[in-house]
Design an enzyme around this catalytic site. Structure first.
Site, PDB file in Angstrom:
ATOM      1  N   LYS A 111      -1.606   1.102  11.213  1.00 49.29           N
ATOM      2  CA  LYS A 111      -0.165   1.347  11.162  1.00 49.29           C
ATOM      3  C   LYS A 111       0.155   2.818  11.429  1.00 49.29           C
ATOM      4  O   LYS A 111       1.133   3.127  12.119  1.00 49.29           O
ATOM      5  CB  LYS A 111       0.388   0.904   9.806  1.00 49.29           C
ATOM      6  N   HIS A 142       0.848  -1.191   0.000  1.00 42.59           N
ATOM      7  CA  HIS A 142       0.000   0.000   0.000  1.00 42.59           C
ATOM      8  C   HIS A 142       0.888   1.248   0.000  1.00 42.59           C
ATOM      9  O   HIS A 142       2.005   1.235   0.522  1.00 42.59           O
ATOM     10  CB  HIS A 142      -0.924   0.008   1.212  1.00 42.59           C
ATOM     11  N   ARG A 177       0.002   3.297  15.090  1.00 45.41           N
ATOM     12  CA  ARG A 177       1.226   2.786  15.738  1.00 45.41           C
ATOM     13  C   ARG A 177       2.391   3.749  15.541  1.00 45.41           C
ATOM     14  O   ARG A 177       3.114   4.055  16.498  1.00 45.41           O
ATOM     15  CB  ARG A 177       1.577   1.410  15.186  1.00 45.41           C
ATOM     16  N   ARG A 202       8.620   2.942   4.078  1.00 46.13           N
ATOM     17  CA  ARG A 202       9.834   2.151   3.857  1.00 46.13           C
ATOM     18  C   ARG A 202      10.897   2.968   3.104  1.00 46.13           C
ATOM     19  O   ARG A 202      12.094   2.868   3.399  1.00 46.13           O
ATOM     20  CB  ARG A 202       9.503   0.866   3.098  1.00 46.13           C
ATOM     21  N   GLU A 230       0.991   4.052   1.614  1.00 53.75           N
ATOM     22  CA  GLU A 230       1.491   4.571   2.883  1.00 53.75           C
ATOM     23  C   GLU A 230       2.689   3.771   3.386  1.00 53.75           C
ATOM     24  O   GLU A 230       3.655   4.336   3.916  1.00 53.75           O
ATOM     25  CB  GLU A 230       0.377   4.526   3.943  1.00 53.75           C
TER      26      GLU A 230
END
Length: 534
Positions: free
Chosen positions: A346, A89, A349, A96, A91
């Site tokens: 995510k 995806h 988080r 990364r 995002e």
């Protein structure tokens, strides 16, 4: 900050962030981009330099990582070697790419003592410059909890018409405007489009308020928003018994009674309405000064499924009671279920413990928190649902500004663009292999012979990021207190073991999971045993 409270300075800053990402995207090669009938989402991390805490008046705005994509691998396709990207995806790809950028800057700081974003090394850890901040951009609403909100919310009417009108402007001048990367003319033209969209949307909202039924029907007929989810999946017709049993004064935690930031207390059998207040956790409350309530007949739905270990499961009842809110969800897959959590989860988080992750936390003096999250609000979007999903679910995390831009993305899902692009792009501001294209988690065009080599792997896969960590950490000075972690056998230590050595990060994440995200499942141990030498 609600949608209507966003200041002009904040809007200009949000548009500036969006334009920065669009210009960089336009400069990338065509490989991996959608065809004329395909669409893809875009996400990016933007570095901002400013003189004081008011970053809206930034001295410079520069994108340092970009990602596109909407695909995710099923659990049977995951690799124990760490050589594939499970979640492609946009995002996640952007994040990364950002990790690669951080490794590059830390490497430069250790090697030369100079960096664009770090000013000192304290006990082996790099410290960010005082007025350098990072901001996250997405051309779409993140999948998962942030995608669940009533269709009557501000942000779910009129955007189709705005997008159709403005898309013509962009397509007509796409090469002349977006081809001149970084030029003043390009930014000026995009800002002009942004102001045009705002004027257009303002007119649509006034018309909607004046004659809501007629306007809403016309818009939904044109764009079919009443039967689509944000992620492009059809909302299934449900013939389910609509009787709901609950104790007096309470309701299940669904959009109908706890979406946005507050709800009114309801009596059994009463019509479900949502009010407004300053509450942040979706609690059932009374509010004395409610605006005139509007019925919430249906919601935008997400294809992300609640985790099996999540106590809050979707009721799947008709209308606003279809989804529960604030639940952890896995991304949808075709047939083969995925293990990847939704982008909403995510982001929550990253907001709680930092976007840098465990390994990089060993090399940084403080976590890297996002100062703002900007969403291109030309798709169905709710700022309050975004707040609930990313900020409101965790106490004690960072509090990024949640902003919206009305500058549209040319490759968003619209018109004839109804097929998702199979490829993902990841770009970051580094000198070596800055742009890569991924298909099914692997480097596009890689041969079987080269698949297990560095040349054949994506440099943002777990294994290659681990190799970058080992290479960078070996240069770290003054690491006596990390002697038991960063030793001569660093390259031979398993991935999971090195991550567990980031004790401060792991303790913080453990506390967040225990209180707010206890259903978050760890990856199977067999997927985390690889080393940098394998």
């Amino acid at each position: 900050m609600s949608i209507t409270q966003q200041s002009e300075n904040a809007t200009r800053f949000a548009d500036r962030v969006a334009n920065c990402c669009y210009v960089k995207y336009a400069s990338l090669p065509k490989t991996g981009k959608p065809s004329s009938r395909e669409w893809t989402p875009l996400a990016g991390v933007v570095k901002v330099e400013h003189q004081d805490e008011a970053f809206e008046d930034a001295l410079s705005v520069e994108v340092v990582a970009l990602g596109t994509g909407s695909k995710c691998l099923g659990r049977t396709k995951l690799s124990p070697r760490g050589d594939v990207v499970n979640d492609s995806h946009a995002e996640v790809m952007a994040r990364r790419g950002f990790l690669r950028y951080l490794y590059c800057e830390i490497h430069a700081m250790y090697s030369t003592g100079r960096s664009e974003i770090f000013d000192r090394v304290i006990q082996g850890r790099c410290r960010l410059k005082s007025f350098v901040t990072f901001h996250f951009f997405a051309s779409h609403t993140p999948c998962g909890d942030a995608s669940i909100f009533p269709k009557s919310d501000v942000g779910s009417e009129g955007f189709g018409e705005c997008l159709e009108v403005v898309r013509g402007c962009i397509e007509t001048n796409q090469h002349s405007e977006l081809g001149s990367v970084g030029t003043e003319t390009n930014v000026t033209n995009l800002l002009r489009v942004s102001r045009f969209v705002q004027d257009k949307f303002s007119n649509i909202r006034q018309t909607y308020v004046k004659d809501s039924t007629k306007t809403c029907a016309a818009i939904f007929k044109k764009r079919k928003l009443s039967h689509e989810t944000i992620e492009g999946n059809k909302c299934p017709d449900q013939s389910i018994n609509t009787s709901i049993k609950y104790e007096e004064g309470t309701l299940p935690q669904t959009v109908g009674n706890s979406d946005l930031r507050a709800v009114t207390r309801l009596k059994p059998g009463s019509q479900n309405f949502v009010g407004e207040s300053n509450a942040t956790r979706g609690d059932v409350i009374c509010h004395a000064s409610l605006h005139k309530a509007r019925p919430r007949k249906d919601i935008f739905r997400t294809g992300a499924k609640c985790l099996p270990t999540e106590p809050r499961q979707d009721p799947k009842l008709p209308g606003v009671q279809y989804h529960t809110v604030a639940a952890l969800r896995t991304k949808p897959g075709r047939g083969d279920p995925t293990l990847s959590l939704s982008c909403s989860d995510k982001l929550a988080r990253w907001n709680a413990v930092g976007i840098q992750g465990a390994l990089l936390s060993l090399l940084l003096s403080t976590p890297v928190h996002l100062s703002s999250i900007v969403i291109a609000r030309v798709c169905p979007h709710s700022q309050e649902a975004l707040h609930r999903a990313v900020v409101g679910r965790v106490d004690g995390g960072s509090r990024p500004l949640l902003l919206h831009s009305l500058v549209p993305f040319v490759d968003a899902r619209q018109g004839d663009k109804q097929q998702p692009c199979a490829a993902s792009i990841v770009w970051c501001n580094v000198s070596h292999r800055s742009v890569e294209v991924a298909v099914e988690g692997r480097k596009q065009g890689v041969t079987k012979k080269a698949a297990h080599t560095t040349a054949g792997r994506l440099l943002v896969c777990k294994k290659e990021l681990l190799r970058q960590f080992v290479s960078t950490a070996s240069l770290a000075p003054c690491m006596e207190h990390f002697a038991d972690v960063l030793d001569d056998k660093l390259a031979s230590r398993p991935y999971w073991e090195l991550k567990s050595c980031a004790q401060e990060y792991q303790l913080s994440w453990k506390q967040v999971r225990k209180v707010h995200m206890h259903a978050w499942a760890d990856k199977p141990p067999r997927l985390l045993q690889f080393t940098a030498l394998d």
